[in-house]
Each structure stands twice: as structure tokens, then as C-alpha cells.
Design an enzyme around this catalytic site. Structure first.
Site, short mmCIF file in Angstrom:
data_model
loop_
_atom_site.label_atom_id
_atom_site.label_comp_id
_atom_site.label_asym_id
_atom_site.label_seq_id
_atom_site.Cartn_x
_atom_site.Cartn_y
_atom_site.Cartn_z
N LYS A 1 -6.44 -0.97 -2.59
CA LYS A 1 -5.48 -0.15 -3.34
C LYS A 1 -4.44 -1.04 -4.01
O LYS A 1 -4.12 -0.88 -5.19
CB LYS A 1 -4.81 0.87 -2.41
CG LYS A 1 -5.74 2.02 -2.04
CD LYS A 1 -5.22 2.88 -0.90
CE LYS A 1 -6.27 3.95 -0.58
NZ LYS A 1 -5.98 4.73 0.63
N GLN B 1 -1.33 5.42 4.92
CA GLN B 1 -2.77 5.38 5.20
C GLN B 1 -3.09 6.13 6.50
O GLN B 1 -2.47 5.90 7.53
CB GLN B 1 -3.22 3.91 5.30
CG GLN B 1 -4.70 3.71 5.50
CD GLN B 1 -5.54 4.13 4.29
OE1 GLN B 1 -5.19 3.85 3.15
NE2 GLN B 1 -6.64 4.81 4.55
N ASP C 1 -0.79 11.05 -2.59
CA ASP C 1 -2.01 11.52 -1.93
C ASP C 1 -2.15 13.03 -2.07
O ASP C 1 -3.21 13.58 -1.76
CB ASP C 1 -1.97 11.15 -0.44
CG ASP C 1 -2.91 10.00 -0.10
OD1 ASP C 1 -3.82 9.71 -0.91
OD2 ASP C 1 -2.73 9.41 0.99
#
Ligand code: NAP
Length: 297
Positions: A55, A99, A122
Site C-alpha cells: 500500500k 490494517q 477503507d
């Protein structure tokens, strides 16, 4: 020669990254801010470490500033919440990603809900989930957004298409179904308690498989001409002793001949996920700065 039925996620993701890089450069050239993405990892799970590294690498490639926060596995929930609060207040940061999975002693939902919804790249915060469900502007989870982009590339207008989403997780299945509904598809959501999955599936023009069950979708589940999007990533033993390989939730070799288009695993949905994270960071930055955001879809 490449098979035109196979949707090349690597190529499409590369195209998206090029577009995003152009938009980031335009924004900076016109005096706007450089988008900033903070990625937080708690613990040393090797798969998560690879995701986080990728990422950040991809963010840097398109000109987005990435900030990595690697915290030890015994980080307390309070310390993680304090870091999120600091990132929420940092004007250099436009997107925050924590994460998953988090260690068991940390309440993941509490942490996700502590992220400023405007920075929630997200799309897991209940504010964005609710916005997606009620038709407002929302940051949308990256994997289903990548699937939608692939479908729109294939169909153009999804209106009236009959779609089935296999799986109802908050990360993939539910937001995927909401996105398809937003495009006016006729949507069925199936899960582990659904009866007669094969015949439900056979009615669909679009099949999105997100169950985490290796090669569950067989040839006789799919209507000839259907478009099949395989989200699953499953590691199974390979023919060679001691080795493993990745397969999706769809029996690719069986289904490919009758589908009109299908995503492979690997190289299908996976690469699109990170491209959509970069897109979401750009969108979050634009909205926070009151700048226009032109979508890639
Ligand atoms: P998850 O949270 O485990 O959810 C799986 C869903 O599938 C659940 O709704 C479950 O039903 C349903 N299900 C399980 N077995 C089933 C069966 N035999 N028949 C029908 N439905 C069944 O998984 P997830 O996070 O959504 O991920 C799904 C897959 O996508 C995994 O392989 C994951 O690795 C992959 N994934 C890929 C990406 C990517 O970037 N490509 C991103 C995220 C996830 P219940 O709700 O009834 O239990």
C-alpha cells in the site's frame, strides 16, 4: 495471445494508478495539497506486513505521501486510539487505514469507529456504511469498489442486471450488494444459510463470489454468458509436495468457457483493491479541501 474473456486486474489497476497519478500531479500543480495516507499496522503478521508495504509503495508511486505506523503486537487499545486521534487532527493526513485483523485484546470496531469518517479510506466507519446504504456521498470499501469498476467497464450500465453476491461480510459482501443496488441491478445476497445456492446463482447475469471457500462455484452454477467476479483468495496444496498455490472461490477452468467474462485469481480483484485505496485517498483529500473530485468510474 491473451484471452479476451479474462479481466486483467493487473492491467486495469495500472491504468487506474496512472490516472490517479495524473490527478495528484494536477492537484499539486494548481497549488492544492499533496494527499497523505497513514497506514497503521499492529503486530507482525507476515501477510499484513506485505499488504502494508504494498500500500505504501503504490501510494508513493502515484505521488501520495504515505506514513507507516508499525506498532508492536502488545500495543494497548488506548495507545492505538490515541494514535488515531492524532492522525484525525493532522492536516497532512487525508486518509487513515488501520490494517485488519487487529490483535484480540483490541476492540477492532471501537478503533474503526474512532477514525474521522472523512478520513476513513477503507469505508468501514458506520457513518460511511450508512451513507452508502442511504444513497449519500460515502467513502466505499476498496475491494467491492474495485469489483464495481470492473463490472462497469464490462457492462457500462448495470441497470436491471440480475446480480448475486455470495457472502455477506461487512468488508466485501454487504457493500458489494449496496453498490450493485445503487447501480439499479436486481440483487440477491447469499450466505452460509442460503438454500439451493447453485440454482440461485444460475439465474444471475453477474456473480460476485466472496465466501473464502476454494473453488465453490462450479460450472453448473453459472448461466452461460454471465460475468463472474471472484473475490476469494484461498491457499491450497499444490501438485508439488510441500508447495501451495492460490485459488479463488470459483472453479476457474470449469467456469471460464461459459462465462462472458471472469476475473482470475491471482491477478483479478486483488490488484484493484490497492488502486481503489489510492482513489479513496484522493477523494478524501479533495472533499476535505473543498476541491472537486472527478471519479475514475
Ligand atoms: P468472511 O468475513 O469470512 O465472509 C464470508 C462470507 O461467506 C460469509 O457471509 C459467509 O456466510 C459466507 N459463506 C461461507 N461459506 C459459505 C458457503 N459454503 N455457502 C455460502 N456462503 C458461505 O470473508 P470476507 O472477508 O468477505 O472474504 C471473502 C473472501 O474474499 C476470502 O477468500 C478473502 O480472502 C477474500 N478477500 C479478498 C480481497 C481482495 O482484495 N481480493 C479482499 C477481501 C477479502 P455467513 O455470514 O452465513 O457466515
Amino acid at each position: 495471445m491473451t484471452n479476451p474473456k479474462i479481466i486483467d486486474g493487473n492491467a486495469l489497476a495500472a491504468q487506474m494508478r496512472t490516472l490517479i497519478a495524473e490527478r495528484v500531479a494536477e492537484q499539486k500543480a494548481s497549488g492544492g495539497p499533496c494527499p497523505g495516507l497513514a497506514v497503521v499496522l499492529v503486530g507482525d503478521d507476515p501477510a499484513s506486513q506485505v499488504y502494508v508495504r504494498n500500500k505504501n509503495k503504490r501510494a508513493d508511486e502515484v505521488g501520495i505521501n504515505s506514513f507507516e505506523h508499525l506498532l508492536p503486537a502488545d500495543t494497548s487499545e488506548a495507545a492505538l486510539l490515541a494514535l488515531v486521534a492524532q492522525l484525525n487532527n493532522d492536516p497532512k493526513i487525508h486518509g487513515i487505514l488501520v490494517q485488519l485483523p487487529l490483535p484480540n485484546h483490541i476492540n477492532a470496531q471501537k478503533v474503526l469507529e474512532s477514525i474521522d469518517p472523512a478520513k476513513d479510506v477503507d469505508g468501514f466507519h458506520p457513518f460511511n456504511v450508512g451513507r452508502l446504504a442511504t444513497g449519500g456521498t460515502a467513502l466505499v470499501p476498496c475491494t467491492p469498489l474495485g469489483c464495481l469498476l470492473m463490472l462497469k467497464r464490462h457492462f457500462g450500465d448495470l441497470s436491471g442486471q440480475r446480480a448475486i453476491v455470495l457472502g455477506r461480510s461487512n468488508i466485501v459482501g454487504k457493500p458489494m450488494a449496496q453498490l450493485l443496488l445503487r447501480e439499479s441491478a436486481t440483487v440477491t445476497i447469499a450466505h452460509s444459510r442460503s438454500r439451493d445456492l447453485a440454482s440461485e446463482c444460475r439465474r444471475a447475469d453477474i456473480v460476485v463470489a466472496a465466501v473464502g471457500r476454494p473453488e465453490m462455484v462450479r460450472q453448473d452454477w453459472v448461466k452461460p454468458g454471465a460475468v463472474v467476479i471472484d473475490v476469494g483468495i484461498n491457499r491450497v496444496p499444490a501438485a508439488e509436495a510441500g508447495k501451495t498455490r492460490l485459488v479463488g472461490d470459483v472453479a476457474f477452468d470449469e467456469v471460464m468457457p461459459l462465462a462472458s467474462a471472469i476475473t482470475p485469481v491471482p491477478g483479478g480483484v486483488g490488484p484493484m483493491t490497492i488502486a481503489m485505496l489510492l482513489r479513496n485517498t484522493l477523494e478524501a483529500c479533495a472533499h476535505q479541501q473543498g476541491l472537486p473530485f472527478r471519479d475514475l468510474l
